[in-house]
Design a protein around this motif. Structure first.
Motif, mmCIF file in Angstrom:
data_model
loop_
_atom_site.group_PDB
_atom_site.id
_atom_site.type_symbol
_atom_site.label_atom_id
_atom_site.label_comp_id
_atom_site.label_asym_id
_atom_site.label_seq_id
_atom_site.Cartn_x
_atom_site.Cartn_y
_atom_site.Cartn_z
ATOM 1 N N ALA A 298 -1.558 -4.421 0.131
ATOM 2 C CA ALA A 298 -0.987 -4.536 1.478
ATOM 3 C C ALA A 298 -0.498 -3.177 1.968
ATOM 4 O O ALA A 298 -0.695 -2.807 3.141
ATOM 5 N N ALA A 301 -3.494 -1.011 2.872
ATOM 6 C CA ALA A 301 -4.079 -1.428 4.149
ATOM 7 C C ALA A 301 -3.236 -0.933 5.328
ATOM 8 O O ALA A 301 -3.766 -0.473 6.345
ATOM 9 N N ALA A 381 -7.015 -6.269 2.190
ATOM 10 C CA ALA A 381 -6.388 -7.582 2.363
ATOM 11 C C ALA A 381 -7.106 -8.638 1.531
ATOM 12 O O ALA A 381 -6.472 -9.486 0.882
#
Length: 439
Positions: A298, A301, A381
């Protein structure tokens, strides 16, 4: 919570301390080689970059195929003897590597090395477990991992002056130094006195043992371990490549991330291992590993396209989450792979478990570069979802393995009962005969 002291980083037994020293010597040799291997392959062996990649891919597959047969063999001759033979084998082939030239010779030598390297990790785990008491097994493995990280760093530092010398014998010295480390390790292992004797092993041939392996529950555990072991590829390939191509951080920031990972692993691996020693702690560590790796994905990203300062902060957070995921995965895998392996077939079981890690090393780089990074933030993700799914699957797999273990123990107890009753009957007959003779 008990405070960490320097003694917590020292194995409890003399055998454990000797094995930790052996692991340190091994790691220094490996760190020396890894730091200079690419330069050696190009300058000494005369390979091109595509040839290096192709040779390592083929040898990795050979190592994958050889791991379980060697594990089955260790159930016949013992884990320590097997590990000694593997270290001598690696030393001899590294000596050969120092003088090989051309792609054909490199392919043969690297394949022979890989055949031993794939089986070394499960044999190391088995021998390390025999150097300590059951209650101290997880901490000892954490100490071994800590000293190995230290050894890798020392080896990399030792490679620097040899690479700076830029001569054929300096490059060969890197490879021969690694061979010497393996040979010294074999000598020390030969003198090692184990704390616990291994149980009697099944005297079956390796091929028979492999054909007879049908434990799908343990295979499930191995698969989960392989997925979570993707942290190695994320650290070596995914994190540096993403930082350089998708964020604006300077190139000099990447070594800082690797340094943070190494420092945290050295200082925190032993404290983190304490959680796995509690009931259900190993399964909890594996679950936390998946969630930590998902948090890493996460953060990676979110770092896409941000200004350098903010992107650097997110990359640092991703590195910390990755390191905790790595440490939790390590302690959970050590404990569960060993605990659910039948004692009389431990070699082949631990080797089967290591296939998840070997498979990850073969598939991981292509997956991370060709799928995850190619898809951008959406790829990270999706990988995070995979890690979360692995965490969710840990409890049912653990329950299935625990149920199978209880059934196995009950069957063994039932099989031993007639033998015990027969022994008691023989004692009674002998006693009656003695009483009759006295009369």
């Amino acid at each position: 919570m008990k405070r960490i002291s320097p003694s917590d980083y020292v194995p409890a037994t003399a055998a454990g301390r000797t094995f930790a020293l052996t692991s340190l010597i091994n790691a220094i040799g490996t760190g020396l080689f890894l730091a200079g291997s690419t330069v050696f392959f190009i300058r000494s062996v005369g390979l091109t970059t595509p040839q290096i990649g192709a040779g390592l891919a083929v040898s990795g597959f050979v190592g994958f195929l050889a791991t379980v047969p060697i594990g089955a063999l260790s159930d016949r001759i013992g884990a320590r003897r097997t590990l000694i033979a593997l270290q001598v084998w690696r030393a001899l082939w590294f000596v050969a590597l120092a003088y090989v030239h051309g792609f054909g010779g490199f392919l043969v030598v690297s394949s022979c090395l890989a055949a031993a390297e794939g089986a070394t990790q499960p044999m190391t785990q088995a021998v390390a477990s025999d150097t300590t008491e059951e209650s101290d097994r997880t901490r000892t493995m954490a100490i071994v991992r800590t000293v190995r990280n230290i050894g890798f760093s020392v080896g990399a530092l030792l490679a620097a002056p040899l690479l700076a010398a830029d001569s054929m014998w300096a490059y060969r010295g890197i490879v021969l130094g690694n061979a010497a480390a393996f040979l010294a390790s074999a000598v020390m292992l030969g003198r090692l006195r184990l704390v616990r004797a291994s149980a009697a092993q099944r005297k079956v041939g390796p091929l028979t043992a492999i054909r007879g392996f049908r434990d799908w529950r343990y295979l499930g555990l191995a698969g989960l371990g392989g997925v979570l072991n993707l942290h190695t590829t994320l650290l070596s390939v995914g994190l540096p490549l993403w930082a350089m191509t998708a964020t604006g951080v300077p190139a000099g920031f990447v070594p800082v991330l690797i340094l943070v990972n190494t420092a945290l692993s050295i200082t925190l691996q032993v404290p983190v291992s304490r959680g796995a020693e509690r009931p259900g702690g190993a399964a909890r560590a594996l679950r936390l590993s998946g969630f930590a790796l998902a948090a890493c994905c996460a953060a990676l990203a979110a770092a896409h396209g941000l200004p350098p300062l903010l992107a650097g902060a997110l990359l640092l957070a991703a590195c910390v989450a990755l390191t905790f995921g790595e440490m939790w995965q390590a302690v959970g895998s050590w404990d569960m792979s060993y605990a659910f392996a039948p004692e009389d077939r431990r070699g082949i079981y631990l080797s089967v478990f290591s296939l998840g890690n070997s498979g990850q090393r073969i598939v991981g780089p292509a997956l991370v570069t060709g799928v995850v990074i190619a898809a951008g933030a959406a790829g990270w993700a999706a990988l995070g979802v995979v890690f979360c799914l692995a965490s969710v699957l840990v409890p049912p797999v653990t329950r299935a393995l625990a149920r199978q273990q209880r059934e196995r123990e009950a069957a063994q107890a039932q099989a031993q009962a007639p033998t015990q009753e027969q022994a008691q009957a023989e004692v009674q007959v002998s006693r009656a005969a003695n009483e009759g003779a006295v009369a």
